[in-house]
Design a protein around this motif. Structure first.
Motif, PDB file in Angstrom:
ATOM      1  N   PRO B  44       0.816  -1.221   0.000  1.00 12.93           N
ATOM      2  CA  PRO B  44       0.000   0.000   0.000  1.00 12.93           C
ATOM      3  C   PRO B  44       0.844   1.262   0.000  1.00 12.93           C
ATOM      4  CG  PRO B  44      -0.672  -1.471   1.788  1.00 12.93           C
ATOM      5  CD  PRO B  44       0.490  -2.100   1.124  1.00 12.93           C
ATOM      6  N   ALA B  45       1.990   1.211   0.708  1.00 18.82           N
ATOM      7  CA  ALA B  45       2.855   2.403   0.745  1.00 18.82           C
ATOM      8  C   ALA B  45       3.382   2.720  -0.647  1.00 18.82           C
ATOM      9  CB  ALA B  45       4.011   2.179   1.707  1.00 18.82           C
ATOM     10  N   ALA B  46       3.754   1.659  -1.391  1.00 15.59           N
ATOM     11  CA  ALA B  46       4.269   1.881  -2.754  1.00 15.59           C
ATOM     12  C   ALA B  46       3.184   2.506  -3.627  1.00 15.59           C
ATOM     13  CB  ALA B  46       4.743   0.558  -3.350  1.00 15.59           C
ATOM     14  N   ILE B  47       1.945   2.025  -3.475  1.00 16.15           N
ATOM     15  CA  ILE B  47       0.845   2.576  -4.287  1.00 16.15           C
ATOM     16  C   ILE B  47       0.574   4.029  -3.905  1.00 16.15           C
ATOM     17  CG2 ILE B  47      -1.637   2.378  -4.760  1.00 16.15           C
ATOM     18  CD1 ILE B  47      -1.206  -0.711  -4.355  1.00 16.15           C
ATOM     19  N   LEU B  48       0.530   4.286  -2.592  1.00 17.63           N
ATOM     20  CA  LEU B  48       0.270   5.664  -2.145  1.00 17.63           C
ATOM     21  C   LEU B  48       1.416   6.594  -2.555  1.00 17.63           C
ATOM     22  CD1 LEU B  48      -1.286   5.149   1.389  1.00 17.63           C
ATOM     23  CD2 LEU B  48      -2.410   6.011  -0.671  1.00 17.63           C
ATOM     24  N   GLY B  49       2.627   6.084  -2.408  1.00 12.86           N
ATOM     25  CA  GLY B  49       3.797   6.874  -2.828  1.00 12.86           C
ATOM     26  C   GLY B  49       3.734   7.173  -4.320  1.00 12.86           C
ATOM     27  N   GLY B  50       3.317   6.166  -5.092  1.00 10.53           N
ATOM     28  CA  GLY B  50       3.164   6.364  -6.538  1.00 10.53           C
ATOM     29  C   GLY B  50       2.121   7.423  -6.852  1.00 10.53           C
ATOM     30  N   LEU B  51       1.013   7.373  -6.111  1.00 12.17           N
ATOM     31  CA  LEU B  51      -0.045   8.373  -6.329  1.00 12.17           C
ATOM     32  C   LEU B  51       0.453   9.782  -5.994  1.00 12.17           C
ATOM     33  CD1 LEU B  51      -3.274   6.648  -4.986  1.00 12.17           C
ATOM     34  CD2 LEU B  51      -2.884   7.514  -7.297  1.00 12.17           C
ATOM     35  N   ALA B  52       1.140   9.873  -4.855  1.00 15.96           N
ATOM     36  CA  ALA B  52       1.673  11.182  -4.449  1.00 15.96           C
ATOM     37  C   ALA B  52       2.680  11.674  -5.489  1.00 15.96           C
ATOM     38  CB  ALA B  52       2.331  11.065  -3.080  1.00 15.96           C
TER      39      ALA B  52
END
Lengths: 442, 161
Positions: B44-52
């Motif tokens: 989830p952190a990778a996905i959120l980081g990608g979104l940011a």
């Protein structure tokens, strides 16, 4: 499957302590050959540095680039190194995601190529700038004239993608190194100045099951992120050419053509590096003939793929016989570019295919790969100089020859790459210890 | 108190660990053994980081174009294709940063206090597996005997007591 079996068989003979000892030996022992190599490379780099200073002092006029060929050896080297950077991380990521067991001894050597090639390539851009102190103009900051950089320029796309790829490649190289750096920290009695280096770089790694599980998951996530990034980088490099309206550059297949060429040259570079490591560090038990066989098969596949793309690109231009493209094509086939073009064809197809088709021994694979590396440098050269020397207005046709300054800087850049690689192999295990042991146990 | 036992190889450690299933045990090894199912926010952190990163990349490209203040005669100032490419690079950038940061946080890295003594860590580097067992004074001798019987070498017990 056979390779996995071979790796396992040899690894059973080599117990865990022997593996650690073998793979740490280059770090703890320093022979005369290391100092001789470092000395020669250092001298070449010092000479190149002097030449760069000479170029900065006298201006870009000391280089052979002039109208209409404003991109010469430096940009050829840039594209070449970005291409070389392609295979290391990409191959490693693909093999990791597919869980190919034979990847274990080769991934780190391949990933290191990516990182160092990515450091050399953009350096060539800085050298080509001339007034290198103004390089920050590409960053999204207003420059002295109050202008902001234009993101419509493919050069800025390149800047963004290459920097992201460099960050990703360093991370992807570093994460699997953490346990091995901890091994160096714990297993060796190094000099006082080297101890803190490993203590800090190991980040307090202890090897608990939780740490292992999280590390493997992070490496897998990184492998997934890095694959599209790797493809995007060379696609964007190709767009630097493809987005212009120059003959034989403005091509719809330039993206995939460059990506295929990059993977092709990258695989060759990985094989060359592995062969040199195998011979010089006596790692025959780890880098086995089967590894060269597999990589050789991959290389010969890309020989044909690259040949297909080249044929498609040139046939279309030849058949169209468009007035601006024809002189560029003819210049390559029979004109001043012909020696380079046909040497390229020999190096990329005629030499490697017979060598790799039948006996993919380590030496055969090494020779074929060396030819491919030379051939792919010539490919970049013929693409860049071939087009620029034959612009649309015929009065402007002009040939280009690199000067001693450019050739010296180019030699220095190659020496710098080898030097970085040498230092990496001196300070860190070039074959992943924990991954090799894990593969052996399975 | 704690007992530090070092097994010569993963197999003997694994056998001993089967008998210690109920005990409070921490394992240290130089290669991954059985990877436990750990709860992790890495994905989830990778996905959120990608979104940011995507939002940051798009904003960077769009705002830079607007700041330039060029007269375009009514044509759009922000070009969508270049913004897309910078957004792509930003996505990857954010995902990489978030993955790395989350790993450092969740794996307890950047904590340079090492639990094991140097000689035990040296043995782990050579292929051994260290097991630290939490026990009481009354059970200590029997546990040490059992571990030794399973092939372990008991290391400097007092340092961990």
């Amino acid at each position: 499957m056979q390779v996995e079996a071979n790796t396992t068989a040899s690894a059973l003979v080599l117990d865990a302590s022997r593996i650690t000892e073998d793979l740490l030996r280059p770090i703890v022992e320093t022979g005369n050959r290391f100092w001789i190599a470092a000395g020669i490379l250092g001298a070449l780099m010092a000479w190149a540095l002097f030449c760069w200073g000479y170029q900065i002092y006298w201006g870009l006029g000391v280089a052979g680039i002039n109208r209409p060929v404003m991109w010469g050896v430096y940009i050829t080297n840039f594209v070449f190194w970005i291409g070389i950077s392609h295979a290391g991380t990409l191959i490693s990521a693909i093999l990791r995601v597919t869980n190919a067991g034979w990847r274990r001894p080769i991934t780190r050597a391949a990933e290191a190529i990516t990182v160092f090639a990515l450091m050399i390539g953009p350096m060539m851009i800085l050298i080509d700038l001339g007034r290198v102190w103004l390089f920050y103009w590409v960053a999204p900051l207003p420059n002295l004239r109050g202008l902001w950089p234009n993101f419509r320029s493919p050069l800025l796309w390149d800047f963004s993608c290459i920097n992201t790829y460099l960050l990703g490649s360093i991370t992807y190289l570093y994460l699997p190194m953490i346990p091995d750096i901890a091994t160096v920290r714990d297993a060796t009695d190094l000099s006082r100045w080297r101890r803190p280096l490993y203590r800090w770089l190991a980040l307090g790694w202890q090897g608990t099951p939780r740490q292992w599980a999280l590390l493997e998951r992070a490496i897998n996530i990184m492998a997934i992120i890095i694959m599209p990034l790797a493809v995007s980088v060379h696609t964007v490099v190709s767009w630097v050419f493809g987005m212009t309206l120059n003959p034989m550059w403005h091509s719809t297949i330039f993206g995939p053509y460059f990506v295929v060429g990059a993977i092709f040259s990258g695989i060759a570079a990985v094989i060359v590096a592995l062969y040199v490591i195998r011979q010089s560090l006596h790692l025959e038990a780890y880098l086995e003939p089967e590894h060269f066989n597999k990589l050789g098969l991959l290389l010969v596949t890309f020989c044909f793929l690259w040949g297909y793309f080249t044929f498609a690109e040139y046939l279309t231009v030849w058949y169209g016989h468009e007035s601006h493209e024809w002189p560029v094509l003819w210049g390559k086939l029979t004109g001043p570019m012909a020696p380079y073009f046909w040497t390229m064809m020999a190096c990329c197809l005629l030499i490697p295919v017979p060598l790799l088709a039948f006996r993919r021994t380590p030496f055969n694979t090494f020779v074929a790969s060396l030819a491919v590396v030379v051939g792919m440098w010539l490919e970049r050269w013929t693409i860049i100089v071939g087009t620029l020397s034959r612009p649309r207005l015929t009065f402007n046709w002009h040939w280009y020859r690199p000067t001693w300054v450019e050739l010296s800087i180019m030699t220095g850049a190659f020496a710098y790459f080898v030097f970085l690689y040498l230092m990496f192999a001196k300070f860190f295990p070039i074959v992943s210890i924990w991954e090799y042991k894990e593969g052996a146990r399975r | 108190m704690k007992i530090l036992a070092v097994f010569r190889d993963p197999d003997s450690a694994r056998k001993a660990l089967e008998h210690l299933a109920a005990a409070d045990v921490e394992v240290y090894s130089g290669e991954p053994l059985e990877l436990p199912q750990v709860r992790s926010r890495l994905a989830p952190a990778a996905i959120l980081g990608g979104l940011a990163g995507a939002i940051g990349g798009a904003a960077l490209a769009a705002l830079t174009a607007r700041t330039m203040g060029l007269y375009t005669g009514g044509m759009p100032l922000v070009a969508y294709a270049p913004v897309g490419i910078i957004t792509f690079a930003g996505t990857a950038f954010g995902a990489i940063g978030a993955t790395l940061g989350t790993l450092l946080w969740e794996a307890g890295l950047l904590n340079f206090r090492l639990e094991l003594p140097k000689d035990a860590r040296k043995e782990i580097s050579a292929g051994a597996v260290a097991v630290v067992v939490e026990t009481t004074e009354s059970q200590r001798s029997s546990l040490e005997r059992d571990l030794a019987h399973a092939g372990a070498r008991i290391h400097a017990t007092d340092e961990h007591g």
